[in-house]
Design a protein around this motif. Sequence first.
Motif, PDB file in Angstrom:
ATOM      1  N   UNK A  41      94.405  14.797 -72.463  1.00 43.89           N
ATOM      2  CA  UNK A  41      93.938  13.487 -71.787  1.00 43.89           C
ATOM      3  C   UNK A  41      93.381  13.317 -70.636  1.00 43.89           C
ATOM      4  N   UNK A  42      93.075  14.669 -69.795  1.00 38.25           N
ATOM      5  CA  UNK A  42      91.627  14.766 -69.282  1.00 38.25           C
ATOM      6  C   UNK A  42      91.474  16.207 -69.463  1.00 38.25           C
ATOM      7  N   UNK A  43      90.194  16.275 -68.314  1.00 36.08           N
ATOM      8  CA  UNK A  43      90.435  17.621 -68.234  1.00 36.08           C
ATOM      9  C   UNK A  43      89.648  18.289 -67.417  1.00 36.08           C
ATOM     10  N   UNK A  44      89.396  20.128 -67.051  1.00 36.78           N
ATOM     11  CA  UNK A  44      89.175  20.665 -65.767  1.00 36.78           C
ATOM     12  C   UNK A  44      89.327  20.038 -64.820  1.00 36.78           C
ATOM     13  N   UNK A  45      89.659  20.194 -63.438  1.00 33.80           N
ATOM     14  CA  UNK A  45      88.516  20.097 -62.711  1.00 33.80           C
ATOM     15  C   UNK A  45      90.210  18.844 -61.813  1.00 33.80           C
ATOM     16  N   UNK A  46      90.981  18.015 -62.230  1.00 28.65           N
ATOM     17  CA  UNK A  46      91.714  17.074 -61.576  1.00 28.65           C
ATOM     18  C   UNK A  46      93.134  18.082 -61.002  1.00 28.65           C
ATOM     19  N   UNK A  47      94.144  17.677 -60.533  1.00 26.88           N
ATOM     20  CA  UNK A  47      94.795  17.977 -59.660  1.00 26.88           C
ATOM     21  C   UNK A  47      96.450  18.515 -60.847  1.00 26.88           C
ATOM     22  N   UNK A  48      96.386  17.552 -61.610  1.00 26.78           N
ATOM     23  CA  UNK A  48      97.069  18.124 -63.121  1.00 26.78           C
ATOM     24  C   UNK A  48      96.788  17.863 -64.138  1.00 26.78           C
ATOM     25  N   UNK A  49      97.201  18.815 -65.348  1.00 27.74           N
ATOM     26  CA  UNK A  49      96.837  18.319 -66.767  1.00 27.74           C
ATOM     27  C   UNK A  49      97.386  16.948 -66.981  1.00 27.74           C
ATOM     28  N   UNK A  50      96.823  16.824 -68.374  1.00 30.87           N
ATOM     29  CA  UNK A  50      97.363  15.880 -69.083  1.00 30.87           C
ATOM     30  C   UNK A  50      97.318  16.069 -70.003  1.00 30.87           C
ATOM     31  N   UNK A  51      98.722  15.917 -70.939  1.00 36.73           N
ATOM     32  CA  UNK A  51      98.961  16.381 -72.397  1.00 36.73           C
ATOM     33  C   UNK A  51      99.278  15.666 -72.868  1.00 36.73           C
TER      34      UNK A  51
END
Length: 350
Positions: A41-51
């Motif tokens: 649901x999001x890529x590299x660079x956020x505070x948390x990865x979403x799946x």
Amino acid sequence: MAQKQPTSLTYRDAGVDIDAGEALVDRIKPLAARTMRAGVLNGIGGFGALFEMPKGLREPVLVSGTDGVGTKLRLAFDWQRHDTVGIDLVAMSVNDILVQGAEPLFFLDYFACGKLSVETAAQVVGGIAKGCELSGCALIGGETAEMPGMYPEGEYDLAGFAVGVAEKSELIDGKSIVEGDVLLGLASSGAHSNGYSLLRKILAHVDAKPEQDFHGQVLSDVVMAPTRIYVKSVLAALKAHGRGIKGLAHITGGGLLDNVPRVLPSNVQARIHRDSWTLPPLFAWLQQSGGVADAEMHRVFNCGIGMVVVVAADQADAIAQTLKAQGETVYQLGEIVERPDEQAAQVDVV
């Protein structure tokens, strides 16, 4: 008298280069993008990865694993071989969760160093991305830690974390293994990521050079060959043969003697025939050069077998053919027999 103005210190003065860290993230993003799969649901660079949890499972069970590369990294530093240890990192975790029937979904890495070399780190992460591609999981996050004074220049440490999913009713736990079942062995690609403390001691003992010839190959290529990833081939066999596959053992630290028992019920033992496969040249050379006893070889190294598959006897040939069609080299190692008593070893190499 005018007071002297204090020196204005920066994080760079303390040994941490924020700009280098940002440059590495820019190098990583296209590598990670190649590993994306449904559910991210999001890529590299956020505070948390979403799946997002995969759809279509009635009772999904998350299966997680974590591991490192061990002292194989010492050779990576000494021989400047950074491009494949990332594959090792992924393989050690995804092969572990595979043995319970889980499909890897996503992977996170931790890279720690004293002084960040963008080029070295990019090579390592490139290997991680390659490992994720080979196993069909997404590289969706990680951490790069630059910690001056904690690691010598040119050295780093790695840790990896994989999460997969399996249908609860289809988890592989070895409970159905019975006398008469067959052991299939899937060939390894080399020493994988285990036994390197002994391997390095043997290399030093015989004064081996990384550039020397070894059976027509460069020795460093043979020693640093990345761990084989069995995910896609074994998942294909599970899909085709279901409960015919009763147990899986990833042959890591502890070798054949310690890993196979981890999937066996207490009332049986595995009988492995040493003449069912040929010891690959690397292991034969290590044994001869180090004067290593057979039992020690079987407990330290994979000896050419990276995964053991316990299958129903009447499906052994069909399962072996499926695995071969997926590119695996398959050996019929032996069979499951009754364990005579609780004191008997659970693996008998005859």
